[in-house]
Design an enzyme around this catalytic site. Sequence first.
Site, PDB file in Angstrom:
ATOM      1  N   LYS A  53       0.837  -1.204   0.000  1.00 51.00           N
ATOM      2  CA  LYS A  53       0.000   0.000   0.000  1.00 51.00           C
ATOM      3  C   LYS A  53       0.876   1.259   0.000  1.00 51.00           C
ATOM      4  CE  LYS A  53      -3.914  -2.316   2.205  1.00 51.00           C
ATOM      5  NZ  LYS A  53      -4.726  -2.603   3.392  1.00 51.00           N
ATOM      6  N   GLN A  97      -4.378  -1.186   9.613  1.00 53.29           N
ATOM      7  CA  GLN A  97      -4.468  -2.532   9.028  1.00 53.29           C
ATOM      8  C   GLN A  97      -5.123  -3.496  10.024  1.00 53.29           C
ATOM      9  OE1 GLN A  97      -3.768  -3.240   5.890  1.00 53.29           O
ATOM     10  NE2 GLN A  97      -4.114  -5.425   6.026  1.00 53.29           N
ATOM     11  N   ASP A 120     -10.719   3.540   4.213  1.00 54.10           N
ATOM     12  CA  ASP A 120     -11.168   2.139   4.140  1.00 54.10           C
ATOM     13  C   ASP A 120     -12.692   2.062   4.015  1.00 54.10           C
ATOM     14  OD1 ASP A 120      -9.246   0.061   4.185  1.00 54.10           O
ATOM     15  OD2 ASP A 120      -8.747   0.489   6.282  1.00 54.10           O
TER      16      ASP A 120
END
Length: 281
Positions: A53, A97, A120
């Site tokens: 990422k 994460q 997200d």
Amino acid sequence: MTAQIINGTLLSQQIRADVTRRAGALTAQGKQPGLAVILVGDSQASQVYVRNKVKACEDCGFYSVLEKYDGDLTEAALLARIDALNRDAKIHGILVQLPLPAHIDANKVIEAIAAEKDVDGFHISNAGLLMTGQPLFRPCTPYGVMKMLESINYPVRGANAVVVGASNIVGKPQAMLLLQAGATVTICNSKTRDLGYHTRNADILVVATGKRNIVTADMVKPGAVVIDVGMNRDDEGKLCGDVDFANAKEVAGYITPVPGGVGPMTITMLLVNTIEAAERN
Ligand code: GUN
């Protein structure tokens, strides 16, 4: 018939070229897009995901920070870091994460992220906006799947879509996006009695269970679009999805490979969400 492969790597390159151009335009105005990625603990898989990422951000000209913490980081310390990032003008997107260590309440952490930086799309207000048809951020993996359907001009409206897996990260938001696009949606879960009964009716089949070969060729409707979100290892340690690709591709009309399918699209849509957050700002 052998299915057409939907190449997520190629589609990603096209979308990332546009993201890079938009990042350049923002940077020229002194507003370089910025993403903060937080990793707690030493999960090998998560380390690879976050590295990819951050690398993708750098390749597109974003400012990015990767904050790695030991697995014994306290929940209070993590919440304090998020609070600081919420107030950091250089940061437009914050990604923690998942999964987090068991002693940290993941819901509490997600709710601590400012909704307008929640790239997200996991914050309860963003989940609610998606549910009510007014999304701010679409969760990256389901958003990438919709882009893949768009890339083959698939008529989602009126199609039977079956989502296998009901997680907050993929299955549930995927079902919402398909519903919004006019599909008739079935969500299957680990308790579904006869999975094949449902999947054989699917014009669009999205599989996100983390179980290798849960979908075999006999469970696929001839000509269907099969989207494999799984990321598993086979007996030789090679990456594979949730679908028996070698056999299912002889039945499906379109299919995504693993690797090179949904994986790169997830990262690409994170970049899209981050650039959109920066542009809104
Ligand atoms: N873990 C697995 N997928 C994801 C994702 O899309 N976002 C975050 N934050 N964690 C994940």
